[in-house]
Design a protein around this motif. Structure first.
Motif, PDB file in Angstrom:
ATOM      1  N   SER A 236      -2.432  15.738  13.464  1.00  0.00           N
ATOM      2  CA  SER A 236      -0.981  15.835  13.257  1.00  0.00           C
ATOM      3  C   SER A 236      -0.583  15.814  11.793  1.00  0.00           C
ATOM      4  CB  SER A 236      -0.261  14.707  14.004  1.00  0.00           C
ATOM      5  OG  SER A 236      -0.730  13.437  13.586  1.00  0.00           O
ATOM      6  N   HIS A 237      -1.563  15.655  10.876  1.00  0.00           N
ATOM      7  CA  HIS A 237      -1.290  15.629   9.435  1.00  0.00           C
ATOM      8  C   HIS A 237      -0.353  14.485   9.069  1.00  0.00           C
ATOM      9  CE1 HIS A 237      -2.215  20.250   9.002  1.00  0.00           C
ATOM     10  NE2 HIS A 237      -3.171  19.575   9.609  1.00  0.00           N
ATOM     11  N   SER A 238      -0.413  13.400   9.819  1.00  0.00           N
ATOM     12  CA  SER A 238       0.493  12.272   9.595  1.00  0.00           C
ATOM     13  C   SER A 238      -0.008  11.411   8.444  1.00  0.00           C
ATOM     14  CB  SER A 238       0.587  11.416  10.858  1.00  0.00           C
ATOM     15  OG  SER A 238       1.010  12.188  11.964  1.00  0.00           O
ATOM     16  N   LEU A 239       0.889  11.109   7.518  1.00  0.00           N
ATOM     17  CA  LEU A 239       0.567  10.191   6.430  1.00  0.00           C
ATOM     18  C   LEU A 239       0.981   8.796   6.881  1.00  0.00           C
ATOM     19  CD1 LEU A 239      -0.510   9.997   3.516  1.00  0.00           C
ATOM     20  CD2 LEU A 239       1.854  10.138   2.740  1.00  0.00           C
ATOM     21  N   VAL A 240       0.033   8.064   7.419  1.00  0.00           N
ATOM     22  CA  VAL A 240       0.310   6.715   7.914  1.00  0.00           C
ATOM     23  C   VAL A 240       0.151   5.760   6.734  1.00  0.00           C
ATOM     24  CG1 VAL A 240      -0.277   4.959   9.616  1.00  0.00           C
ATOM     25  CG2 VAL A 240      -0.512   7.377  10.196  1.00  0.00           C
ATOM     26  N   ASN A 241       1.265   5.461   6.119  1.00  0.00           N
ATOM     27  CA  ASN A 241       1.278   4.694   4.877  1.00  0.00           C
ATOM     28  C   ASN A 241       1.503   3.228   5.189  1.00  0.00           C
ATOM     29  OD1 ASN A 241       1.739   3.570   2.356  1.00  0.00           O
ATOM     30  ND2 ASN A 241       2.938   5.313   1.619  1.00  0.00           N
ATOM     31  N   PRO A 242       0.551   2.350   4.860  1.00  0.00           N
ATOM     32  CA  PRO A 242       0.715   0.932   5.161  1.00  0.00           C
ATOM     33  C   PRO A 242       1.841   0.274   4.372  1.00  0.00           C
ATOM     34  CG  PRO A 242      -1.198   1.273   3.770  1.00  0.00           C
ATOM     35  CD  PRO A 242      -0.727   2.631   4.173  1.00  0.00           C
ATOM     36  N   ASP A 243       2.286   0.933   3.300  1.00  0.00           N
ATOM     37  CA  ASP A 243       3.379   0.387   2.501  1.00  0.00           C
ATOM     38  C   ASP A 243       4.747   0.650   3.130  1.00  0.00           C
ATOM     39  OD1 ASP A 243       1.580  -0.542   0.624  1.00  0.00           O
ATOM     40  OD2 ASP A 243       1.668   1.295  -0.568  1.00  0.00           O
ATOM     41  N   THR A 244       4.789   1.528   4.147  1.00  0.00           N
ATOM     42  CA  THR A 244       6.058   1.815   4.832  1.00  0.00           C
ATOM     43  C   THR A 244       5.861   1.676   6.345  1.00  0.00           C
ATOM     44  OG1 THR A 244       5.528   4.177   4.829  1.00  0.00           O
ATOM     45  CG2 THR A 244       6.896   3.342   3.009  1.00  0.00           C
ATOM     46  N   PRO A 245       5.550   0.471   6.818  1.00  0.00           N
ATOM     47  CA  PRO A 245       5.254   0.298   8.252  1.00  0.00           C
ATOM     48  C   PRO A 245       6.452   0.558   9.156  1.00  0.00           C
ATOM     49  CG  PRO A 245       5.407  -1.828   7.142  1.00  0.00           C
ATOM     50  CD  PRO A 245       5.423  -0.786   6.069  1.00  0.00           C
TER      51      PRO A 245
END
Length: 522
Positions: A236-245
């Motif tokens: 899905s090309h998802s940027l799962v950023n831990p800084d923006t939960p």
């Protein structure tokens, strides 16, 4: 602030190394997904295999236990794949030292025989638990799981792949059998945890953090599992950023209320995922998760010389084509907008080219074919376009798939059903004489030449074969009568069109107005 990584800071390879203190009882999992043949550093200074290799080497030099994982779609998206069909990407992943790899859907783009030929040479563990290759050229190449022993702990990895229906052209996976992703993931996770006594189970998946169609996602597996601890995803090309939960959550409760970590790095190798697991606290503490930006911050002298030498002959050909000017764009167009300038341009091109073909057929065969509207898929537009000079390589990279234009005849109701699916995704590439209106109840009305489309009337659609075959969830389009199919792939026709505009002194331009209109829009 945790000082293991200074995310977003520009630092050298030496600085990165110094920021990673040695720990003997931890495991670091580095991961990528959807790199899509992006071999070189992009014009914005991000991505590239050489900076990625520098980071990987730095982490390996600093840490005792490192496992490098790829979650699929290493190919398709630049001229490296157009020209060399995987001869660049697969050896490079061996040179980077990937330990575990799974398939993406684009690994099938040249068919199962070519897939098998490349994957026979892949080093490390090749995982696929829910594809049965018994009656295909890929027989025996993949195993459902692997167990790694790290500091006395057993770490199990499972490979889970996407449902190929409406996602991969049928002829490209003929003979392969698919098993449900969720059921298979839970089955092998249970085997690893209960039978094999694994301390940690990691599912490496290519099914998507979220998807546009009704298929299982990483989040679905996390919430409906009991024995999976971490999901490393792709597709899905998802940027799962831990800084923006709050925007991209990465911790989800499973059926027993325990947290499952779900991660993904976006696309094009612009980030390297980093998971640090305290082996003494498995099940008691949440692993550390970071994204390491892959940028050109390193001194060129630190780059891997073997990779530089390997790439040199391939890059020479790619650069010679990529920099060849063919036209000019008067606007910038974003390929990620499902109902914007680039999508509109692609839909208009399909109608224009289909109409040209129909006129030729009418003249040559004394027919009376009129093309009503055009459509292409936004997912087939792989790169943005900036205002200014257009190059040949840019177009070949933007439209990399071996699709061709078709003219098909179908009922209005079948096109309306397809537009319902397209509207649920946020839009699709349709021609200017169409509008798709969704009301407050979610009902869809298709407007053609300012009048509602007649469900019982026959219409002629110019589209690409991938869409005509009902892929991308547009299954109703497969109920058609074939009229004509082009003998050239679509990027060749697009190049010819842009060159003809340039010869006339005309720029490429497009109307950015949305053609999918929702109830809260005027």
């Amino acid at each position: 602030m945790n000082n293991r990584f200074f995310i977003g800071t520009i630092f050298s390879a030496a600085a990165l190394l110094s920021s990673l203190p040695f720990q003997g009882k931890n495991l670091v999992i580095l991961h990528t997904n959807d790199t899509h043949s992006n071999i070189d550093i992009a014009s914005d200074g991000t991505g590239g295999v050489l900076p990625r290799k520098a980071i990987i080497d730095s982490v390996r030099n600093a840490e005792k236990n490192v496992i490098l994982v790829d979650a699929g779609d290493i190919v398709q998206g630049t001229l490296y794949f157009n020209f060399f069909r995987g001869d660049v990407e697969y050896p490079l992943l061996n040179m980077l030292g990937y330990d575990i790899r799974i398939l993406g859907n684009h690994e099938f783009d040249n068919g199962l025989k070519e897939l098998a030929d490349h994957w026979k040479k892949v080093k490390g563990d090749r995982l696929s638990a829910n594809y049965d290759f018994e009656n295909t050229p890929a027989k025996g190449l993949f195993k459902p799981y692997v167990i790694r022993n790290v500091e006395g702990k057993k770490i199990g990895f499972i490979g889970i792949n996407i449902d190929p229906a409406s996602m991969i052209s049928e002829e490209n996976y003929k003979g392969m059998k698919y098993k449900d992703a969720l059921e298979t993931a839970n089955h092998y996770a249970r085997v690893l945890k209960k039978d094999k006594k694994c301390d940690l189970v990691v599912a490496v998946t290519h099914i998507g953090y979220t998807t546009d169609v009704d298929k299982s996602t990483d989040i679905d597996i996390a919430r409906n599992s009991r024995d999976i601890d971490i999901i490393i995803g792709g597709h899905s090309h998802s940027l799962v950023n831990p800084d923006t939960p709050d925007v991209t959550p990465y911790l989800f409760p499973n059926l027993d209320g325990k947290e499952v970590m779900v991660v993904q790095t976006g696309k094009y190798g612009k980030n390297l995922g980093y998971i640090n697991i305290d082996l003494d606290k498995i099940g008691k503490a949440t692993p550390e998760y970071r994204l390491i930006p892959v940028t050109d911050r390193f001194d060129a002298g630190t780059y891997d010389k073997d990779i530089i030498d390997f790439l040199a002959p391939y890059r020479t050909k790619v650069d010679s084509v990529y920099n060849n000017p063919v036209g000019y764009s008067s606007i910038s167009m974003n390929n990620n907008e499902r109902s914007g300038a680039y999508a509109n341009w692609a839909g208009d091109f399909a109608l224009w080219y289909g109409s040209q073909a129909a006129r030729s057929l009418n003249d040559a065969e004394n027919k009376d074919i009129k093309v009503d509207f055009g459509m292409m898929n936004v997912g087939g537009i792989r790169q943005p376009m900036q205002e200014g000079v257009i190059t040949e390589g840019q177009i070949l990279s933007t439209f990399p798939f071996s699709n061709s234009i078709q003219l098909i005849r179908l009922k209005g109701k079948d096109f309306i059903d397809a537009m319902k699916v397209a509207a649920s995704k946020g839009g699709e590439a349709i021609s200017s004489n169409l509008r798709v209106v969704t009301d407050k109840e979610g009902e869809v009305t298709v407007i053609y030449n300012n009048r509602p489309l007649d469900p019982e009337k026959d219409y002629v659609l110019a589209t690409i074969d991938y869409i005509a075959n009902g892929n991308d969830g547009l299954s109703s389009l497969a109920r058609h009568e074939m009229i004509w199919r082009d003998n050239q792939i679509v990027n060749t026709r697009i190049l010819d069109y842009i060159k003809s505009l340039d010869m006339l002194g005309l720029p490429l331009q497009s109307d950015p107005s949305p053609r999918f209109i929702y109830h809260n829009e005027k």
